[in-house]
Design a protein around this motif. Structure first.
Motif, PDB file in Angstrom:
ATOM      1  N   PRO A   1       0.807  -1.217   0.000  1.00 28.41           N
ATOM      2  CA  PRO A   1       0.000   0.000   0.000  1.00 28.41           C
ATOM      3  C   PRO A   1       0.844   1.273   0.000  1.00 28.41           C
ATOM      4  O   PRO A   1       0.421   2.296  -0.545  1.00 28.41           O
ATOM      5  CB  PRO A   1      -0.820  -0.126   1.295  1.00 28.41           C
ATOM      6  CG  PRO A   1      -0.943  -1.602   1.501  1.00 28.41           C
ATOM      7  CD  PRO A   1       0.391  -2.154   1.070  1.00 28.41           C
TER       8      PRO A   1
ATOM      9  N   LEU B   1      -7.606   0.437  -4.463  1.00 27.75           N
ATOM     10  CA  LEU B   1      -6.634  -0.540  -3.961  1.00 27.75           C
ATOM     11  C   LEU B   1      -7.341  -1.879  -3.751  1.00 27.75           C
ATOM     12  O   LEU B   1      -8.375  -1.938  -3.085  1.00 27.75           O
ATOM     13  CB  LEU B   1      -6.041  -0.049  -2.646  1.00 27.75           C
ATOM     14  CG  LEU B   1      -4.968  -0.942  -2.012  1.00 27.75           C
ATOM     15  CD1 LEU B   1      -3.696  -0.936  -2.861  1.00 27.75           C
ATOM     16  CD2 LEU B   1      -4.664  -0.485  -0.590  1.00 27.75           C
TER      17      LEU B   1
ATOM     18  N   TRP C   1      -0.690  -6.844  -3.963  1.00 22.53           N
ATOM     19  CA  TRP C   1      -1.680  -5.783  -4.094  1.00 22.53           C
ATOM     20  C   TRP C   1      -1.746  -5.305  -5.543  1.00 22.53           C
ATOM     21  O   TRP C   1      -0.796  -5.483  -6.306  1.00 22.53           O
ATOM     22  CB  TRP C   1      -1.321  -4.583  -3.211  1.00 22.53           C
ATOM     23  CG  TRP C   1      -1.374  -4.861  -1.750  1.00 22.53           C
ATOM     24  CD1 TRP C   1      -0.336  -5.277  -0.956  1.00 22.53           C
ATOM     25  CD2 TRP C   1      -2.513  -4.749  -0.895  1.00 22.53           C
ATOM     26  NE1 TRP C   1      -0.759  -5.431   0.332  1.00 22.53           N
ATOM     27  CE2 TRP C   1      -2.097  -5.112   0.410  1.00 22.53           C
ATOM     28  CE3 TRP C   1      -3.839  -4.376  -1.104  1.00 22.53           C
ATOM     29  CZ2 TRP C   1      -2.964  -5.104   1.494  1.00 22.53           C
ATOM     30  CZ3 TRP C   1      -4.715  -4.370  -0.017  1.00 22.53           C
ATOM     31  CH2 TRP C   1      -4.272  -4.732   1.261  1.00 22.53           C
TER      32      TRP C   1
ATOM     33  N   MET D   1      -8.738   4.151  -2.333  1.00 18.47           N
ATOM     34  CA  MET D   1      -7.533   4.694  -1.720  1.00 18.47           C
ATOM     35  C   MET D   1      -7.352   6.171  -2.059  1.00 18.47           C
ATOM     36  O   MET D   1      -6.797   6.926  -1.262  1.00 18.47           O
ATOM     37  CB  MET D   1      -6.301   3.905  -2.171  1.00 18.47           C
ATOM     38  CG  MET D   1      -5.046   4.319  -1.424  1.00 18.47           C
ATOM     39  SD  MET D   1      -3.679   3.189  -1.708  1.00 18.47           S
ATOM     40  CE  MET D   1      -2.462   3.893  -0.578  1.00 18.47           C
TER      41      MET D   1
END
Length: 471
Positions: free
Chosen positions: A234, A257, A283, A383
């Motif tokens: 992240p 995200l 991710w 996000m």
């Protein structure tokens, strides 16, 4: 002396006549009495569907005179129980029949819709006029404008266009005593005192029934550029966001995200025809540019090429067709639903400043793993505006009921982190009846006093959505 349920129904029929549908049989009422996650189910005195605003006013006058509690409801898609009964003594007022498109002015950039218009229909109305209404949520095929505004819905394009409140120019609303607030102006500037529409939007039906709204419209994009980007963490996703925002500005309309775990679940359960990603990664970022008419193609690709050259990200897949784009967005939208196929899940709708999203995830994952070893995080979301759906699936092979029995400690751990990071315990779903106790714990005391004062002024008898928001 309070009147019995049968007396109230008799009074409703006499008051409304053929101006509303009144449902009293439990089987017929059932679809209106529970919400999508089926956490809250309660009987009601009746379900009433007014056919006109005037009928709703008459209903509210009757309710005010008889202290009859009312539960405002539109599409019944809310996830915190704000639109369903709490005590069993309420009348559910469903506004699905108030579904007219009152006006649309594409040139001026606004349209006026009644509360019962389905969000997807609002998109079609705008598109037919050659413009865009940019509020997109997973439940848009059944969510209705009244509920969308009452919950101040967000969605995947808040980054560029704002949430429901920011998309609303004016509202019309029926108050608890039946008076009509006519605030359907289309002004972008109106400096004449309190902004009452902003008070009603997001109030979860506790201050009045939103019956219609004037909503902003935007130029329709000429096309979209969409990509799924592999990111190792992240923190790297945040750096990528800064790069894309600097390069693309307001053309960057989505920055989501998503975890590999969510894709794997969808492939496992046959919800995806194929893996839309470029390859394994812990991710991913789903990024989208909405291209204005006459603008240059390939701006997202160019920005991502820069990210690759800088070795910020290891791999990217660009949507080469509308089918590719649809698949990418389906994978994002199904993140929450697929968890039900893996057993029980604990869910949170939270937000933090965007700079704190990596910390929220790292601290949150560590905290829940300590509490429930083997727990499987499926955290994902917007996000670009700091809104993360911090969802957690039960450990493989675990007993679902036992897992959910420990949910409160998990909630406490996540909310403690959210508050410490300066965030909100409800980013876009609202408070409803699910988070009333939590609101009392985390809301500034003065803010709560102000909210109670506003409620008492507009609904002194407490008949609008009692027990919601405040508990």
């Amino acid at each position: 002396m309070s009147r019995s349920p049968s007396e109230l129904v008799t009074g409703l029929r006499a008051t409304l006549g053929n101006r509303a549908r009144i449902v009293t049989e439990l089987g017929d009422m059932a679809p209106f009495l529970t919400e999508p996650r089926k956490r809250f189910t309660q009987k009601a005195v009746a379900v009433v569907q007014p056919e006109t605003v005037e009928a709703l006013q008459a209903l509210c006058r009757f309710a005010d005179q008889n202290r009859m509690p009312l539960v405002p409801q539109s599409g019944n898609t809310g996830l915190v129980g704000g639109q369903v009964p709490l005590s069993g003594k309420e009348v559910v007022v469903n506004l699905a029949r108030l579904d007219k498109v009152r006006s649309i002015d594409a040139g001026a950039g606004h349209m006026t819709l009644e509360a019962g218009v389905i969000l997807e229909e609002a998109h079609r109305v705008a598109e037919a006029a050659g413009v865009l209404f940019p509020l997109w949520i997973a439940s848009q095929g059944s969510a209705r404008i009244g509920g969308v505004l009452s919950s101040n819905a967000g969605g995947v394009q808040v980054l560029a266009y704002g949430n429901a409140r920011e998309l609303t120019l004016g509202v019309e609303a029926v108050l608890a005593d039946g008076r009509l607030y006519n605030g359907l102006n289309a002004l972008k500037k109106d400096n004449t005192g309190y902004d009452l529409k902003d008070l009603l939007v997001g109030a979860e039906g506790t201050l009045g029934f939103i019956t219609a709204a004037t909503l902003k419209l935007f130029p329709k994009p000429e096309g979209h550029e969409t990509a799924l980007v592999n990111v190792p963490s992240p923190a790297v996703a945040l750096d990528l966001f800064y790069l894309l925002r600097d390069r693309l500005g307001r053309d960057l309309t989505a920055f989501e995200l998503v975890p590999r775990f969510g894709f794997d679940l969808q492939l496992k359960h046959g919800m995806l025809a194929r893996d839309p990603t470029a390859g394994p990664s812990p991710w991913y970022v789903l990024a989208e540019v909405s291209r204005a008419r006459g603008s240059r193609k390939g701006t997202l690709q160019s920005a991502l090429e820069t990210a690759l050259i800088l070795k910020l990200v290891p791999d990217v897949v660009l949507a080469e067709s509308e089918a590719d784009r649809v698949l990418m967005w389906a994978a994002r939208e199904q993140m929450s639903d697929v968890q039900s196929r893996e057993g029980a899940s604990i869910k949170h709708d939270v937000s933090v400043p965007i700079t704190k999203v990596p910390e929220l995830l790292s601290d949150g994952f560590a905290a829940v793993e300590t509490l429930v070893p083997g727990i499987r995080p499926c955290a994902f979301g917007h996000m670009g505006d700091g809104n993360i759906h911090f969802n957690l699936s039960q450990p493989e092979g675990a007993d679902g009921k036992a897992f959910m029995a420990g949910a409160e400690k998990v909630h406490e751990a996540i909310y403690e982190i959210v508050v410490r990071l300066g965030g909100s315990v409800s980013a876009e779903h609202g408070i409803g009846q699910l988070k009333t106790g939590l609101l009392k714990q985390v809301k500034d005391p003065v803010a709560l006093e102000m909210m109670h004062a506003i409620k008492a002024a507009l609904d002194p008898k407490g008949i609008l959505n009692p027990g919601k928001l405040f508990g």
